[in-house]
Each structure stands twice: as structure tokens, then as C-alpha cells.
Design an enzyme around this catalytic site. Structure first.
Site, short mmCIF file in Angstrom:
data_model
loop_
_atom_site.label_atom_id
_atom_site.label_comp_id
_atom_site.label_asym_id
_atom_site.label_seq_id
_atom_site.Cartn_x
_atom_site.Cartn_y
_atom_site.Cartn_z
CG ASP A 1 7.76 -4.70 -3.05
OD1 ASP A 1 8.78 -4.57 -2.34
OD2 ASP A 1 6.62 -4.40 -2.65
CG ASP B 1 -1.66 -3.74 0.12
OD1 ASP B 1 -1.29 -4.04 1.29
OD2 ASP B 1 -0.90 -3.69 -0.85
N GLY C 1 1.74 -6.61 0.58
CA GLY C 1 2.83 -6.98 1.48
C GLY C 1 4.10 -7.09 0.68
CB ALA D 1 12.38 10.35 -11.20
#
Length: 296
Positions: A243, A12, A38, A214
Site C-alpha cells: 500500500d 486491524d 484496510g 525482495a
């Protein structure tokens, strides 16, 4: 029960900006940071830090060896990861001062998965084992089919949702993880209750987790649904929030806890992840979550 995450491993490149760049706009980044990432790698690390033994399968290029080091340090088994000639997949991530992000993916090695490699990996797993998938690798359709032939449980996070998902038999999925965008892409609905209703109609045997930022998260299956409100946190970087949620939700389910408790674990862990920079590096451990939220 063994857990196999067959997914992406990315490098990233994260650019810190005043705001997300608009079409035609040029902006100078305040900072460039390079992180392991990833969705596949992030979810494996989340599972491992939550206390789950997880095997990761996927492909990297010669430039991606540090990703394996990151996984090992978190307790992920990477013995099934292989190196190929293509460069490692990467992501260009813009992060605004408000902590929101915009991501461009280059799949690289992640889209070099072959049937031969799939067969080699799956021979180590069988009935009752869990296969976790995202949509940053190729041949997801084949993985779903072959896993169900082996009577594995298929868990799918169809992100990023694209035409490749249309080739998959989603009726074979046992558990979906969707955010509100993916929910709309699959069902054509924007209302959360309508998304869940359409998913129940289309895939009545599957459980569905719908995360709505939220506003928290929902779990739905044939027995009904339950909701968990989000926990407030300072937003620094939302990149790995979803994730993190996946890993900690699955941790609770694997341990036999109920869906309400699983939602609680997921939302608590995600709230800690968004308060830190980066993707994989922002994912908390099980102990960190327990220390912050004494109700667990």
C-alpha cells in the site's frame, strides 16, 4: 486533477507470534495490538503522506470513528466517508518473528456500498480525475464502469483477488498494481516476465506495476518495461508495504515524473514501512523518505 480513493477502512487486530499458525495448531500470541488499517485507508494515508491531496470514500460502523481521526491527522479528506449500521470491517493479522504476515478479512461495512452512495460520491469528480480502487469493498465493477463514463482514470489494485474481479471489465483499467500472487491469479503465469507479457497482451492500453518483494518491482506498458531493485531493510512487519508503494508511486506519476523514478519512490518508501510495526502507522512521510535516501 483530483484523486479519489474509494476503498476499505478496517480495524486491524495484530497478533505477534513465533511463526504463522499452521492448520490444526494452537499457539499463544506474545502480543495483541490494534491498529487502523484496510488497503483503502492505507493507500489514502500513503498518498497523503507522500504529499498528494486525496479524497477517501468508504463506509464505517459506529465503532470506526477513530479511523477517520487517523486519516485526518495524515491529511486525508474524509468528507465523503459515511457511517452505516454494519460494524466496521476488520482484519485478523498474524505477524511472525521474521515479520511475515497472514491476514483474515471480515468485510463488515466495507461491503455495504450502494449505487446511490456511489453516485453521490462520483458527482464530485470528472474527466481526468483519478479513481483508485482495491477489492476490499463491493461494487468495484460498478465503480469502474461509472468512472469510465465520466472519463476518469481508473487505477486498480485487485487485492484480495477473488471471484468478484471476474465481474469487472478490466479492459477499462488504466493502471494495475499487482504483486506476484495476484499476477499469477490473473495470468496463470509465475515467471515475472511472462506475467508482464500476458498483461500487455490482455490489456494493451494499461500500465502494469508488478511488485515482487525482495526482488524489487517492474513497470510495463506498450512502450516496454523498466525494473527497480528493492532496498534492503530490517523486516519487522510487511503488512502495509504494498500500500505504501502504491501511494508513493502514484505521487511521482501525478507530479509528472517518469516511471523509473516512480518505481524508485515506491521501493524506497516500502522499505521504510516494513521496518516498523503496524499498517497505516508504519507508512513514512515524503520528508522521511528524502532524509533517508538523499538521491531524491
Amino acid at each position: 486533477m483530483k484523486v479519489l480513493n474509494f476503498g476499505s477502512l478496517n480495524i486491524d487486530y495484530t497478533y505477534r507470534l513465533r511463526n504463522i499458525v499452521k492448520p490444526g495448531e494452537t499457539m499463544t500470541s506474545a502480543k495483541l495490538e490494534i491498529f487502523p488499517g484496510g488497503k483503502g485507508l492505507n493507500q489514502s494515508i500513503a498518498l497523503a503522506r507522500a504529499g498528494v491531496q486525496v479524497y477517501h470514500a468508504g463506509l464505517i460502523g459506529s465503532d470506526g470513528s477513530f479511523l477517520l481521526k487517523t486519516c485526518k491527522e495524515s491529511g486525508v479528506d474524509v468528507s465523503l466517508v459515511r457511517e452505516c449500521k454494519e460494524r466496521t470491517g476488520n482484519a485478523i493479522i498474524q505477524v511472525s518473528e521474521e515479520g511475515q504476515n497472514s491476514i483474515i478479512l471480515f468485510p463488515g461495512a466495507n461491503r455495504q456500498v450502494t449505487e446511490e452512495y456511489i453516485n453521490m460520491v462520483l458527482k464530485n469528480f470528472g474527466k481526468g480525475d483519478i479513481l483508485l480502487l482495491q477489492n476490499e469493498i463491493n461494487r468495484v465493477d460498478m465503480l469502474i464502469d461509472k468512472a469510465k463514463e465520466k472519463r476518469m482514470k481508473v487505477v486498480l489494485n485487485p487485492s484480495p483477488y477473488d471471484e468478484n474481479m471476474e465481474n469487472c471489465d478490466l479492459g477499462k483499467v488504466d493502471l494495475f498494481f499487482l504483486n506476484e500472487i495476484e499476477g499469477e491469479q490473473i495470468t496463470g503465469k509465475t515467471d515475472f516476465q511472462e506475467i508482464l507479457a500476458v498483461m500487455r497482451e490482455k490489456y494493451p492500453q494499461a500500465g502494469v506495476v508488478l511488485t515482487v518483494g525482495a526482488q524489487g518491482a517492474y513497470y510495463s506498458d506498450a512502450d516496454g518495461y523498466t525494473r527497480q531493485e528493492a532496498y534492503q531493510a530490517e523486516i519487522v512487519d510487511t503488512t502495509a508495504a504494498g500500500d505504501t508503494f502504491v501511494g508513493f508511486f502514484l505521487k511521482a506519476i501525478i507530479e509528472g515524473q517518469n516511471k523509473k523514478t516512480a518505481l524508485l519512490w515506491g521501493t524506497m518508501a516500502a522499505s521504510l514501512a516494513i521496518s516498523k510495526k503496524g499498517a497505516a502507522v508504519s507508512i513514512p512521510s515524503e520528508e522521511e523518505v528524502k532524509q533517508v535516501f538523499h538521491c531524491l
